[in-house]
Design an enzyme around this catalytic site. Structure first.
Site, PDB file in Angstrom:
ATOM      1  CB  ALA A  65      -3.816   8.740  -6.303  1.00 39.24           C
ATOM      2  N   GLY A 109      -0.646  12.812  -5.652  1.00 39.74           N
ATOM      3  CA  GLY A 109      -0.998  13.119  -6.783  1.00 39.74           C
ATOM      4  C   GLY A 109      -1.697  14.423  -7.428  1.00 39.74           C
ATOM      5  CD  GLU A 112       3.113  12.395  -7.843  1.00 37.73           C
ATOM      6  OE1 GLU A 112       3.958  11.884  -7.680  1.00 37.73           O
ATOM      7  OE2 GLU A 112       1.970  11.776  -7.553  1.00 37.73           O
ATOM      8  CD  GLU A 132       2.994  10.367  -3.047  1.00 36.38           C
ATOM      9  OE1 GLU A 132       2.455  10.912  -4.030  1.00 36.38           O
ATOM     10  OE2 GLU A 132       3.826  11.250  -2.352  1.00 36.38           O
TER      11      GLU A 132
END
Length: 258
Positions: A65, A109, A112, A132
């Protein structure tokens, strides 16, 4: 439709989406995720498309992200905006097969997002990680959940607690990716695989996808019942009639996709 953060192409019956923020290693900004959702739904609603490939570039699938975008958010910002839910899970609504083609980094992300796809084909350069914890947070788009289901508790726990990277060969052994392909043949083989899928009956592809996904969500008994009913319902399709007739007549089937 023109896009700023992705490149969208059509190759016969295969839809190809390239994440295209090379200056940020394809970091998943809100604007990119909105565009990705639009492109996915465009292919989902296009009757000529029967499989979809999601990829990045040679250096990165996606490096997670966009940290610059999220660093100043408060709890109430994240909670009221339902951050990472809105626009992030569009790939999960696709009934057509979606392949993640991962070369280079698939971090946070990005990892993911790849796991949201139906399966992952990895270049031998691929690197997967859920880093993260290094930012004082935890995975929020399925990293603790999908990764655990794919590779087991021990490896998922280690990756999420340490943030270490997993190379392509380890990812294949662990069950995160279906196959590792040499980098100089990567996209050619990815598109060949997507084309092979797109050459099948679309209703059959959609039924297979529903059944395999159901296996992760329910008991074996209920999963088998769901599979059996889908199998029975396939006999109501024109493609079942054509497929079996073509087999008996020793010819290639001419699918109606109905």
């Amino acid at each position: 439709m023109s896009y700023k953060n992705i490149i969208v192409e059509t190759h016969d019956s295969v839809g190809l989406i390239r994440l295209n923020r090379p200056e940020a290693l394809n970091a998943l900004s809100s604007e990119l995720m909105i565009e990705l959702g639009q492109a996915l739904m465009g292919f989902e609603n296009d009757n000529t498309i029967r499989s979809i490939v999601l990829t990045g570039n040679e250096k990165a699938f996606a490096a997670g992200a966009d940290i610059k975008e999220m660093k100043d958010k408060t709890y109430m910002d994240a909670y009221t905006q339902d951050f990472i839910t809105d626009n992030w899970e569009a790939v999960m609504t696709c009934r057509k097969p979606v392949i993640a083609a991962v070369a280079g980094y698939a971090l946070g992300g990005g990892c993911e997002l790849a796991m949201m796809c139906d399966f992952i084909l990895a270049s031998d350069t691929a690197q997967f990680s859920q880093p993260e914890v290094n930012l004082g947070i935890l995975p929020g788009a399925g990293g603790t959940q999908r990764l655990t289901r794919l590779v087991g508790k021990s490896k998922a726990m280690e990756m999420c607690l340490t943030g270490r990277m997993m190379g392509a060969e380890e990812a294949e052994r662990a069950g995160l990716v279906s196959r590792v392909i040499q980098s100089d043949q990567f996209m050619e083989e990815v598109m060949k695989t997507a084309g092979k899928i797109a050459g099948k009956s679309l209703p059959a592809l959609m039924m297979v996808k529903e059944c395999v996904n159901r296996a992760l969500e329910t008991t074996l008994t209920e999963g088998l019942l769901f599979e059996r009913r889908q199998f029975h319902s396939s006999f109501a399709t024109m493609d079942q009639t054509e497929g079996m007739a073509a087999f008996a007549e020793k010819r290639k089937p001419d699918w109606n996709h109905k």
